[in-house]
Design a protein around this motif. Sequence first.
Motif, PDB file in Angstrom:
ATOM      1  N   ARG A   1       0.825  -1.211   0.000  1.00  0.00           N
ATOM      2  CA  ARG A   1       0.000   0.000   0.000  1.00  0.00           C
ATOM      3  C   ARG A   1       0.858   1.259   0.000  1.00  0.00           C
ATOM      4  NH1 ARG A   1      -4.807  -1.093   4.309  1.00  0.00           N
ATOM      5  NH2 ARG A   1      -5.228   1.088   3.799  1.00  0.00           N
ATOM      6  N   VAL A   2       1.998   1.201   0.680  1.00  0.00           N
ATOM      7  CA  VAL A   2       2.916   2.342   0.673  1.00  0.00           C
ATOM      8  C   VAL A   2       3.464   2.553  -0.740  1.00  0.00           C
ATOM      9  CG1 VAL A   2       5.209   3.109   1.416  1.00  0.00           C
ATOM     10  CG2 VAL A   2       3.560   2.302   3.112  1.00  0.00           C
TER      11      VAL A   2
ATOM     12  N   GLU B   1       2.101   1.936  -3.497  1.00  0.00           N
ATOM     13  CA  GLU B   1       1.055   2.441  -4.383  1.00  0.00           C
ATOM     14  C   GLU B   1       0.622   3.859  -4.056  1.00  0.00           C
ATOM     15  OE1 GLU B   1      -1.942  -0.455  -3.771  1.00  0.00           O
ATOM     16  OE2 GLU B   1      -0.959  -2.023  -4.981  1.00  0.00           O
ATOM     17  N   THR B   2       1.033   4.380  -2.912  1.00  0.00           N
ATOM     18  CA  THR B   2       0.636   5.724  -2.477  1.00  0.00           C
ATOM     19  C   THR B   2       1.543   6.768  -3.125  1.00  0.00           C
ATOM     20  OG1 THR B   2      -0.137   4.852  -0.348  1.00  0.00           O
ATOM     21  CG2 THR B   2       0.301   7.232  -0.477  1.00  0.00           C
TER      22      THR B   2
ATOM     23  N   ALA C   1       4.038   9.440  -3.671  1.00  0.00           N
ATOM     24  CA  ALA C   1       5.050  10.010  -2.769  1.00  0.00           C
ATOM     25  C   ALA C   1       6.377  10.048  -3.496  1.00  0.00           C
ATOM     26  CB  ALA C   1       5.166   9.173  -1.494  1.00  0.00           C
TER      27      ALA C   1
ATOM     28  N   LYS D   1       9.701   6.297  -0.306  1.00  0.00           N
ATOM     29  CA  LYS D   1       9.235   4.912  -0.406  1.00  0.00           C
ATOM     30  C   LYS D   1      10.386   3.927  -0.216  1.00  0.00           C
ATOM     31  CE  LYS D   1       5.331   5.774  -3.525  1.00  0.00           C
ATOM     32  NZ  LYS D   1       4.698   5.393  -4.807  1.00  0.00           N
TER      33      LYS D   1
ATOM     34  N   LEU E   1       3.885   9.202   5.244  1.00  0.00           N
ATOM     35  CA  LEU E   1       3.602   8.298   4.122  1.00  0.00           C
ATOM     36  C   LEU E   1       2.752   7.119   4.596  1.00  0.00           C
ATOM     37  CD1 LEU E   1       3.894   7.256   1.261  1.00  0.00           C
ATOM     38  CD2 LEU E   1       6.195   6.439   1.843  1.00  0.00           C
TER      39      LEU E   1
ATOM     40  N   ARG F   1      -0.829   8.288   5.043  1.00  0.00           N
ATOM     41  CA  ARG F   1      -1.559   8.441   3.788  1.00  0.00           C
ATOM     42  C   ARG F   1      -1.902   7.087   3.168  1.00  0.00           C
ATOM     43  NH1 ARG F   1       2.573  12.024   2.741  1.00  0.00           N
ATOM     44  NH2 ARG F   1       3.256  10.876   0.873  1.00  0.00           N
ATOM     45  N   ALA F   2      -1.097   6.079   3.495  1.00  0.00           N
ATOM     46  CA  ALA F   2      -1.369   4.732   2.979  1.00  0.00           C
ATOM     47  C   ALA F   2      -2.470   4.024   3.759  1.00  0.00           C
ATOM     48  CB  ALA F   2      -0.091   3.899   3.006  1.00  0.00           C
ATOM     49  N   GLY F   3      -2.984   4.693   4.805  1.00  0.00           N
ATOM     50  CA  GLY F   3      -4.095   4.129   5.566  1.00  0.00           C
ATOM     51  C   GLY F   3      -3.709   3.513   6.894  1.00  0.00           C
TER      52      GLY F   3
ATOM     53  N   ARG G   1       3.573  12.567  -5.154  1.00  0.00           N
ATOM     54  CA  ARG G   1       2.460  13.311  -4.537  1.00  0.00           C
ATOM     55  C   ARG G   1       2.314  14.665  -5.205  1.00  0.00           C
ATOM     56  NH1 ARG G   1       1.951  15.190   1.770  1.00  0.00           N
ATOM     57  NH2 ARG G   1      -0.316  15.497   1.812  1.00  0.00           N
TER      58      ARG G   1
END
Length: 417
Positions: A220-221, A223-224, A226, A231, A330, A333-335, A416
Amino acid sequence: MLSDAKIKKAKATDKPLKMADGHGLTLYVTPAGGKIWRLRYRLEGKEQQLVLGHYPLMSLAEARDARDDARKILATGGNPAVDRKAKAQAQVEESGNTFEKIAREWHTLNLPKWTEKHGADVLVTLERDVFPAIGAIPIKDVTPVALLDALRAVEGRGAIETARRLRQRCSGVFGYAIATGRGTNDPAAQIEKAMAPLPPKGRQPAIVESFEKVREIIMRVDETPAHPVTKLAHRLLALTVVRPGTLITTPWSEFEDLAEADPTWVVPAERMKLLKGHKHDEARDHFMPLTPHAIEVIGALRKLTGRGPYVFPNGRHSHKVMSENAIGYLLNRAGYHHKHVPHGWRASFSTLMNEQRPRDRLFIDMALAHISKGEVEAAYNRAQHMKLRREIMTEWADNLIVGLMPLEQVVKMPRRA
């Protein structure tokens, strides 16, 4: 004998007016109208004169008390004038021995054994929370109530742990004052039980349920949107499980000799979380076996930041390091807000690897720098425990990387906006 009424009626004349009260106490009324208490006495056959004070700041009753005190000194062979000067000097010294003055001395004395960051934190908290309340008070006059009031204000803003640390620091100041002959007691020791209790300590959020769950974090990171360096920092953090602060401050010089068969990242003691006195002890350097997956991440980073001094430079200032919050933001934002933090990778590693290799707890802790090399050196030489630790880190990495996006794709993902 004088009375207040007589003193108030006394008027200035062209010559000083002397109004006797008895036993050497005299009120002098100057031509300018001032009224001065003086004491006449004999010492070693010579007449002496001592100014006691000014009326009405010193009342008739207070002047008589001062005269009687002087007579007692004379009766024991002392000199009231010398005694008065000594007391005046003591008052000057006492007024100079304020809590703030002595606290700053104590801080300077202890600086050599503290890290620069801790030393700055100690002084900032004292300046912000303690000095405004009791800093100007002579240290002997600081009461438990005054100190408690100052710390109650800190507790009032929810900073319970800060208040507790401040109490300990103040106790150190009072102890220093006692040791140097300028203090008599430690009010900080008396108020400990009156302070707000510490809330139960919570663990830093971390995903520890399964490898599937921790792999999902990286997915998920990746795919976010940034910056790719952030990353890659997150992925290397997961693979090496060093402390986030240690990772982001890594200079490229520590990754210069990784071409050997068994590459090892040596983190010098000065960059580890250690007491200041241990930060120059090479025996406390941290040895982290780097797996092929970690080497791959470092190679990708070298293409992006290899020309600068730091592996993870600040986006705006390449001579500075990445913000400590970058990886955390980060993850948010990835949840993973309140679910998994950068430091949480250490808990994930410890939990999952201890479940898989319960007999290797000692070496899993060593990977986290929780046990110094010296504690196991008698039983294991470096070759043996480094071989086993490399095996542990490789097993961790192999489980972690399954099904993840290739690094070439990660660095090309949208940034981002």
